[in-house]
Design a protein around this motif. Structure first.
Motif, PDB file in Angstrom:
ATOM      1  N   LEU A  58       0.827  -1.207   0.000  1.00 48.41           N
ATOM      2  CA  LEU A  58       0.000   0.000   0.000  1.00 48.41           C
ATOM      3  C   LEU A  58       0.864   1.260   0.000  1.00 48.41           C
ATOM      4  O   LEU A  58       0.525   2.244  -0.655  1.00 48.41           O
ATOM      5  N   THR A  59       1.982   1.222   0.699  1.00 46.52           N
ATOM      6  CA  THR A  59       2.905   2.357   0.698  1.00 46.52           C
ATOM      7  C   THR A  59       3.480   2.561  -0.699  1.00 46.52           C
ATOM      8  O   THR A  59       3.508   3.686  -1.211  1.00 46.52           O
ATOM      9  N   ALA A  60       3.928   1.483  -1.326  1.00 44.98           N
ATOM     10  CA  ALA A  60       4.481   1.576  -2.682  1.00 44.98           C
ATOM     11  C   ALA A  60       3.436   2.097  -3.662  1.00 44.98           C
ATOM     12  O   ALA A  60       3.737   2.934  -4.517  1.00 44.98           O
ATOM     13  N   LEU A  61       2.199   1.632  -3.533  1.00 42.24           N
ATOM     14  CA  LEU A  61       1.120   2.102  -4.416  1.00 42.24           C
ATOM     15  C   LEU A  61       0.823   3.579  -4.199  1.00 42.24           C
ATOM     16  O   LEU A  61       0.539   4.308  -5.147  1.00 42.24           O
ATOM     17  N   THR A  62       0.875   4.014  -2.951  1.00 42.79           N
ATOM     18  CA  THR A  62       0.607   5.421  -2.647  1.00 42.79           C
ATOM     19  C   THR A  62       1.711   6.315  -3.203  1.00 42.79           C
ATOM     20  O   THR A  62       1.441   7.366  -3.764  1.00 42.79           O
ATOM     21  N   GLU A  63       2.946   5.867  -3.048  1.00 42.43           N
ATOM     22  CA  GLU A  63       4.083   6.667  -3.523  1.00 42.43           C
ATOM     23  C   GLU A  63       4.253   6.605  -5.040  1.00 42.43           C
ATOM     24  O   GLU A  63       4.751   7.549  -5.645  1.00 42.43           O
ATOM     25  N   HIS A  64       3.843   5.484  -5.647  1.00 46.13           N
ATOM     26  CA  HIS A  64       3.983   5.286  -7.100  1.00 46.13           C
ATOM     27  C   HIS A  64       2.693   4.674  -7.643  1.00 46.13           C
ATOM     28  O   HIS A  64       2.660   3.492  -8.000  1.00 46.13           O
ATOM     29  N   PRO A  65       1.617   5.466  -7.723  1.00 49.62           N
ATOM     30  CA  PRO A  65       0.308   4.908  -8.080  1.00 49.62           C
ATOM     31  C   PRO A  65       0.229   4.314  -9.485  1.00 49.62           C
ATOM     32  O   PRO A  65      -0.671   3.529  -9.765  1.00 49.62           O
ATOM     33  N   ARG A  66       1.161   4.648 -10.361  1.00 49.22           N
ATOM     34  CA  ARG A  66       1.110   4.121 -11.729  1.00 49.22           C
ATOM     35  C   ARG A  66       2.027   2.921 -11.924  1.00 49.22           C
ATOM     36  O   ARG A  66       2.156   2.401 -13.028  1.00 49.22           O
ATOM     37  N   ASP A 110      -8.924   5.082  -9.099  1.00 50.40           N
ATOM     38  CA  ASP A 110      -9.067   6.415  -9.673  1.00 50.40           C
ATOM     39  C   ASP A 110      -7.875   7.293  -9.294  1.00 50.40           C
ATOM     40  O   ASP A 110      -7.299   7.124  -8.217  1.00 50.40           O
ATOM     41  N   PRO A 111      -7.560   8.260 -10.127  1.00 46.99           N
ATOM     42  CA  PRO A 111      -6.514   9.206  -9.723  1.00 46.99           C
ATOM     43  C   PRO A 111      -7.036  10.119  -8.618  1.00 46.99           C
ATOM     44  O   PRO A 111      -8.233  10.369  -8.514  1.00 46.99           O
ATOM     45  N   THR A 112      -6.140  10.600  -7.778  1.00 44.66           N
ATOM     46  CA  THR A 112      -6.509  11.584  -6.777  1.00 44.66           C
ATOM     47  C   THR A 112      -6.520  12.943  -7.458  1.00 44.66           C
ATOM     48  O   THR A 112      -5.520  13.358  -8.028  1.00 44.66           O
ATOM     49  N   ILE A 113      -7.652  13.603  -7.419  1.00 43.75           N
ATOM     50  CA  ILE A 113      -7.815  14.875  -8.122  1.00 43.75           C
ATOM     51  C   ILE A 113      -7.864  16.000  -7.093  1.00 43.75           C
ATOM     52  O   ILE A 113      -8.667  15.968  -6.161  1.00 43.75           O
ATOM     53  N   ASP A 114      -7.009  16.976  -7.269  1.00 47.54           N
ATOM     54  CA  ASP A 114      -7.001  18.159  -6.415  1.00 47.54           C
ATOM     55  C   ASP A 114      -8.001  19.140  -7.004  1.00 47.54           C
ATOM     56  O   ASP A 114      -7.752  19.755  -8.042  1.00 47.54           O
ATOM     57  N   VAL A 115      -9.161  19.282  -6.345  1.00 50.20           N
ATOM     58  CA  VAL A 115     -10.222  20.133  -6.901  1.00 50.20           C
ATOM     59  C   VAL A 115      -9.801  21.595  -6.957  1.00 50.20           C
ATOM     60  O   VAL A 115     -10.202  22.315  -7.869  1.00 50.20           O
ATOM     61  N   ALA A 116      -8.986  22.052  -6.004  1.00 53.86           N
ATOM     62  CA  ALA A 116      -8.519  23.448  -6.026  1.00 53.86           C
ATOM     63  C   ALA A 116      -7.650  23.681  -7.257  1.00 53.86           C
ATOM     64  O   ALA A 116      -7.795  24.695  -7.946  1.00 53.86           O
TER      65      ALA A 116
END
Length: 177
Positions: free
Chosen positions: A11-19, A53-59
């Motif tokens: 999960l750490t590896a996925l968070t740091e390198h989601p692709r 899904d990608p994390t989208i920064d709405v701002a």
């Protein structure tokens, strides 16, 4: 579901390198590719990995005006409120809560006038008795999960050891060398 050290590493590896693909995750976590694949499947089936899904920064996407809105609703009207909130695109998420209000929503808009219109639209829902809004000025702690997972008591890995404590030869058990 209880997570072990391999799950947390994955999960750490996925968070740091989601692709990253399975092979790269295998290299990063130092476990076999088949283990990565089976763990990802298990974590997904258990709902630990909720989506890809990608994390989208709405701002950053232009919706810089954000607020949290608390709602007091009519008793027994939760389904109706859910339908009303889902129909408003500016409502990013909503949670049923305990305490002095019933629902907590997060909304995002491009401007203050649009926020006002969104708040009016929320208030017009027939089951909403009262609402209170709080503007977001800046993000102090961004959404995160890994520190929580890492703080839990470590669970031993379910991975087989790299060596065998005994091996069999024609029905006899001998200690490993």
């Amino acid at each position: 579901m209880t997570l072990d050290q391999i799950d947390l590493a994955l999960l750490t590896a996925l968070t740091e390198h989601p692709r990253a693909g399975d092979l790269e995750l295998s290299r990063q976590t130092k476990v076999a590719r088949a283990t990565v694949q089976s763990r990802l499947r298990r974590l997904t089936e258990a709902g630990v990995i909720a989506d890809w899904d990608p994390t989208i920064d709405v701002a950053a996407a232009g919706f810089e005006v954000q607020a949290y809105v608390t709602l007091e609703i009519a008793q027994g009207a939760l389904d109706e409120v859910a339908r009303d909130l889902e129909a408003i695109p500016q409502v990013l998420e909503a949670y049923v809560t305990t305490g002095s209000f019933d629902v907590l929503c997060r909304v995002a808009t491009r401007s203050h006038p649009e926020l006002q219109a969104t708040l009016v639209r929320i208030d017009q829902a027939s089951a909403v008795v009262r609402s209170t809004s709080v503007m977001v000025l800046s993000v102090l702690v961004a959404p995160r999960v890994l520190p929580l997972l890492a703080s839990a008591e470590p669970v031993p890995s379910r991975r087989a050891p790299a060596y065998r404590t005994a091996h069999r030869t024609r029905g006899k058990v001998f200690p490993s060398t």
